[in-house]
Design a protein around this motif. Structure first.
Motif, PDB file in Angstrom:
ATOM      1  N   GLU A   1       0.739  -1.248  -0.218  1.00  0.00           N
ATOM      2  CA  GLU A   1       0.073   0.030   0.154  1.00  0.00           C
ATOM      3  C   GLU A   1       0.941   1.139   0.063  1.00  0.00           C
ATOM      4  N   GLU A   2       0.472   2.178  -0.673  1.00  0.00           N
ATOM      5  CA  GLU A   2       1.089   3.420  -0.771  1.00  0.00           C
ATOM      6  C   GLU A   2       1.441   4.014   0.727  1.00  0.00           C
ATOM      7  N   GLU A   3       2.344   4.784   0.790  1.00  0.00           N
ATOM      8  CA  GLU A   3       2.528   5.528   1.901  1.00  0.00           C
ATOM      9  C   GLU A   3       1.801   6.821   2.231  1.00  0.00           C
ATOM     10  N   LYS A   4       1.251   7.179   3.320  1.00  0.00           N
ATOM     11  CA  LYS A   4       0.181   8.215   3.572  1.00  0.00           C
ATOM     12  C   LYS A   4       1.085   9.609   3.682  1.00  0.00           C
ATOM     13  N   ALA A   5       0.720  10.574   2.927  1.00  0.00           N
ATOM     14  CA  ALA A   5       1.251  11.974   3.155  1.00  0.00           C
ATOM     15  C   ALA A   5       0.939  12.716   4.557  1.00  0.00           C
ATOM     16  N   PRO A   6       1.988  13.121   5.062  1.00  0.00           N
ATOM     17  CA  PRO A   6       1.817  13.829   6.323  1.00  0.00           C
ATOM     18  C   PRO A   6       0.802  14.925   6.288  1.00  0.00           C
ATOM     19  N   ALA A   7       0.077  15.156   7.611  1.00  0.00           N
ATOM     20  CA  ALA A   7      -1.175  16.116   7.690  1.00  0.00           C
ATOM     21  C   ALA A   7      -0.394  17.442   7.516  1.00  0.00           C
ATOM     22  N   PRO A   8      -1.079  18.502   6.845  1.00  0.00           N
ATOM     23  CA  PRO A   8      -0.568  19.831   6.579  1.00  0.00           C
ATOM     24  C   PRO A   8      -0.342  20.650   8.117  1.00  0.00           C
ATOM     25  N   ASN A   9       0.610  21.653   8.142  1.00  0.00           N
ATOM     26  CA  ASN A   9       0.776  22.319   9.254  1.00  0.00           C
ATOM     27  C   ASN A   9       0.042  23.534   9.275  1.00  0.00           C
ATOM     28  N   VAL A  10      -0.687  24.047  10.362  1.00  0.00           N
ATOM     29  CA  VAL A  10      -1.271  25.178  10.457  1.00  0.00           C
ATOM     30  C   VAL A  10      -0.910  25.937  11.869  1.00  0.00           C
ATOM     31  N   SER A  11      -1.249  27.192  11.634  1.00  0.00           N
ATOM     32  CA  SER A  11      -1.015  28.237  12.829  1.00  0.00           C
ATOM     33  C   SER A  11      -2.610  28.458  13.254  1.00  0.00           C
ATOM     34  N   VAL A  12      -2.925  28.308  14.530  1.00  0.00           N
ATOM     35  CA  VAL A  12      -4.234  28.873  14.912  1.00  0.00           C
ATOM     36  C   VAL A  12      -4.173  30.029  15.945  1.00  0.00           C
ATOM     37  N   GLU A  13      -5.256  30.553  16.145  1.00  0.00           N
ATOM     38  CA  GLU A  13      -5.409  31.357  17.431  1.00  0.00           C
ATOM     39  C   GLU A  13      -6.794  31.057  18.403  1.00  0.00           C
ATOM     40  N   THR A  14      -6.491  31.144  19.440  1.00  0.00           N
ATOM     41  CA  THR A  14      -7.712  30.691  20.298  1.00  0.00           C
ATOM     42  C   THR A  14      -8.569  32.103  20.536  1.00  0.00           C
ATOM     43  N   VAL A  15      -9.665  31.852  20.299  1.00  0.00           N
ATOM     44  CA  VAL A  15     -10.747  33.028  20.286  1.00  0.00           C
ATOM     45  C   VAL A  15     -11.015  33.385  21.896  1.00  0.00           C
ATOM     46  N   ARG A  16     -10.793  34.382  22.289  1.00  0.00           N
ATOM     47  CA  ARG A  16     -10.954  34.979  23.699  1.00  0.00           C
ATOM     48  C   ARG A  16     -11.922  36.330  23.753  1.00  0.00           C
ATOM     49  N   VAL A  17     -12.584  36.259  24.769  1.00  0.00           N
ATOM     50  CA  VAL A  17     -13.404  37.723  24.839  1.00  0.00           C
ATOM     51  C   VAL A  17     -12.614  38.721  25.869  1.00  0.00           C
ATOM     52  N   GLN A  18     -12.592  39.977  25.348  1.00  0.00           N
ATOM     53  CA  GLN A  18     -11.981  41.124  26.029  1.00  0.00           C
ATOM     54  C   GLN A  18     -12.591  42.275  25.780  1.00  0.00           C
ATOM     55  N   PRO A  19     -12.425  43.429  26.551  1.00  0.00           N
ATOM     56  CA  PRO A  19     -13.046  44.589  26.374  1.00  0.00           C
ATOM     57  C   PRO A  19     -12.662  45.322  25.018  1.00  0.00           C
ATOM     58  N   LEU A  20     -13.554  45.771  24.463  1.00  0.00           N
ATOM     59  CA  LEU A  20     -13.474  46.524  22.965  1.00  0.00           C
ATOM     60  C   LEU A  20     -13.783  47.739  22.929  1.00  0.00           C
ATOM     61  N   ALA A  21     -12.867  48.708  22.608  1.00  0.00           N
ATOM     62  CA  ALA A  21     -13.078  50.194  22.602  1.00  0.00           C
ATOM     63  C   ALA A  21     -13.843  50.423  21.196  1.00  0.00           C
ATOM     64  N   PRO A  24      -4.770  44.664  22.121  1.00  0.00           N
ATOM     65  CA  PRO A  24      -5.712  45.710  22.300  1.00  0.00           C
ATOM     66  C   PRO A  24      -6.602  45.873  21.105  1.00  0.00           C
ATOM     67  N   ILE A  25      -7.598  45.953  21.167  1.00  0.00           N
ATOM     68  CA  ILE A  25      -8.500  45.963  19.968  1.00  0.00           C
ATOM     69  C   ILE A  25      -9.310  47.453  20.116  1.00  0.00           C
ATOM     70  N   VAL A  26      -9.406  47.899  19.031  1.00  0.00           N
ATOM     71  CA  VAL A  26     -10.398  49.064  18.791  1.00  0.00           C
ATOM     72  C   VAL A  26     -11.350  48.794  17.521  1.00  0.00           C
ATOM     73  N   GLN A  27     -12.727  49.047  17.871  1.00  0.00           N
ATOM     74  CA  GLN A  27     -13.566  48.855  16.758  1.00  0.00           C
ATOM     75  C   GLN A  27     -13.876  50.399  16.294  1.00  0.00           C
ATOM     76  N   THR A  28     -13.930  50.321  14.881  1.00  0.00           N
ATOM     77  CA  THR A  28     -14.335  51.674  14.327  1.00  0.00           C
ATOM     78  C   THR A  28     -15.463  51.756  13.647  1.00  0.00           C
ATOM     79  N   THR A  29     -16.167  52.665  13.585  1.00  0.00           N
ATOM     80  CA  THR A  29     -17.432  52.990  12.534  1.00  0.00           C
ATOM     81  C   THR A  29     -17.359  54.077  11.703  1.00  0.00           C
ATOM     82  N   GLY A  30     -17.184  53.714  10.410  1.00  0.00           N
ATOM     83  CA  GLY A  30     -17.115  55.063   9.372  1.00  0.00           C
ATOM     84  C   GLY A  30     -18.450  55.710   9.136  1.00  0.00           C
ATOM     85  N   GLN A  31     -18.234  56.794   8.631  1.00  0.00           N
ATOM     86  CA  GLN A  31     -19.555  57.472   8.122  1.00  0.00           C
ATOM     87  C   GLN A  31     -19.930  56.957   6.754  1.00  0.00           C
TER      88      GLN A  31
END
Length: 392
Positions: free
Chosen positions: A31-51, A385-392
């Motif tokens: 049987e043919e050899e299996k290809a390795p799983a691809p590598n990825v980077s992740v960011e864990t979602v967290r809640v924080q104050p948002l200006a 640190p996050i800042v949300q903006t609203t445009g006109q």
């Protein structure tokens, strides 16, 4: 010696073919050899104050503008200042020919002296008539006339003093001084110009440039939406003294000196449906000039619990809808649609679609698809640190 007849060769060919076929089968892996799983980077979602801030447009305005005008009629003799320089309140800017005003002042003083002499004579006569009336040496009518003459002399003195003060003021107006401190522009008249004839001729303009104002406009729709969110408890109010005001320069970089919000107008512009907000910025190097078009990021509220992801984590489907790739507990890729707010600091604000603890793929997205197993090479928490903006 064996015969090499065609018949014998035909008998040997099947045996050779079978041997070659068996050898080929032995060279393949089960049987043919299996290809390795691809590598990825992740960011864990967290809640924080948002200006929550709004990026508003507006123009730079000088806090104080003084239009220097000629207050008396005459010929300009000299310009005393250098155009484009900084002046202080009271500095001499122009000199108007003072000769006629000096003559008027001298004439008014002479009239005052004459009035004082007349009053002296009237006072003496009034005193004499006061003594004579006691012995009935003069009539009461003469006594009253003497008193009236003295009172008239007092009135003439007051009028003469007012004329002297007026002449003194006009003589002073011949020397034009700066009403405020600031930077003076180009001269609007030159030496020899006749000014102040039936109108107050403008001579120059002085503008205060440090600190300087930035007048911004915001639509009533945005303001009402913000107020509804505050009343619903979704956002927390930021006090006027605590509001962070950042000016965005032409090249997109923030102005190095922070500003402050002064006030919000109480009336709406009927033609545009917008409200004016005034902010103030230090301007020691005079980088901000009146009339310049600017953008200002104004912090107006705080969202206690907000979620954001890096901009590179957002994918778009054929319809343009935003999506993200997630890594589940089995180390497999899943896809999820999200609702985005505004972008700031290289991050997207996510208003719906993600929950705390979700692992969002941030790198390696182009090598995986939904259902693929992956290996996580880097993981980070979204704690920038996050800042949300609203445009006109």
């Amino acid at each position: 010696m064996f015969p090499s007849s065609p018949a014998r060769l035909r008998r040997l060919l099947p045996v050779t073919a079978i041997a070659l076929l068996l050898g080929a089968c032995d060279s393949k892996h089960p049987e043919e050899e299996k290809a390795p799983a691809p590598n990825v980077s992740v960011e864990t979602v967290r809640v924080q104050p948002l200006a929550i801030s709004s990026e508003l447009s507006g123009r730079i305005q000088a806090p104080r503008i003084a239009e220097v005008r000629a207050r008396v009629a005459g010929v300009v003799l000299k310009r005393e200042y250098r155009e484009g320089s900084d002046v202080k309140q009271g500095d001499v800017l122009f000199r108007i020919d003072p000769a006629p005003f000096q003559a008027d002042f001298d004439s008014a003083r002479a009239t005052l002296a004459k009035a004082e002499a007349t009053r002296y004579q009237a006072r003496l006569q009034d005193q004499r008539y006061a003594e004579l009336i006691e012995i009935n040496a003069v009539s009461r009518q003469d006594r009253d006339n003497a008193r009236a003459a003295m009172m008239q002399a007092d009135a003439d003195i007051a009028a003469a003093k007012a004329a002297v003060e007026r002449a003194r003021l006009n003589l002073g107006y011949a020397t034009v001084t700066a009403p405020i401190s600031g930077r003076v522009g180009r001269a609007l008249v030159t030496e020899g110009a006749l000014v102040g004839q039936n109108e107050s001729t403008p001579l120059a303009i002085i503008q205060q440039l440090d600190p300087i104002h930035a007048d911004l406009t915001q639509s009533t729709r945005e303001i009402n939406a913000l107020r509804r969110a505050l009343r619903a408890g979704e956002l927390q109010q930021v006090g006027q003294d605590q509001a962070k005001v950042t000016l965005i320069q032409d090249d997109g970089t923030p102005y190095p000196l922070a500003g402050k919000l002064l006030f919000s107008d109480i009336s709406v512009d009927q033609s545009t449906g917008q409200i004016t907000l005034r902010s103030e910025f230090p301007n020691p190097d005079l980088d901000l000039l009146p009339g310049s078009f600017i953008r200002v990021r104004l912090e107006q509220a705080v969202q206690p619990q907000g979620i954001s992801v890096p901009q590179q984590a957002i994918l778009r489907d054929s319809a343009g809808q935003p999506r993200v790739l997630l890594v589940d507990a089995e180390q497999r890729i899943s896809e999820r649609a999200v609702t985005l707010g505004s972008a700031q600091n290289n991050r997207w604000i996510v208003s719906d679609g993600l929950a705390p603890g979700d692992r969002v793929v941030t790198e390696g997205l182009q090598h995986v698809k939904a259902g693929d197993p992956v290996q996580i090479t880097a993981s980070a928490a979204g704690d920038q640190p996050i800042v949300q903006t609203t445009g006109q």
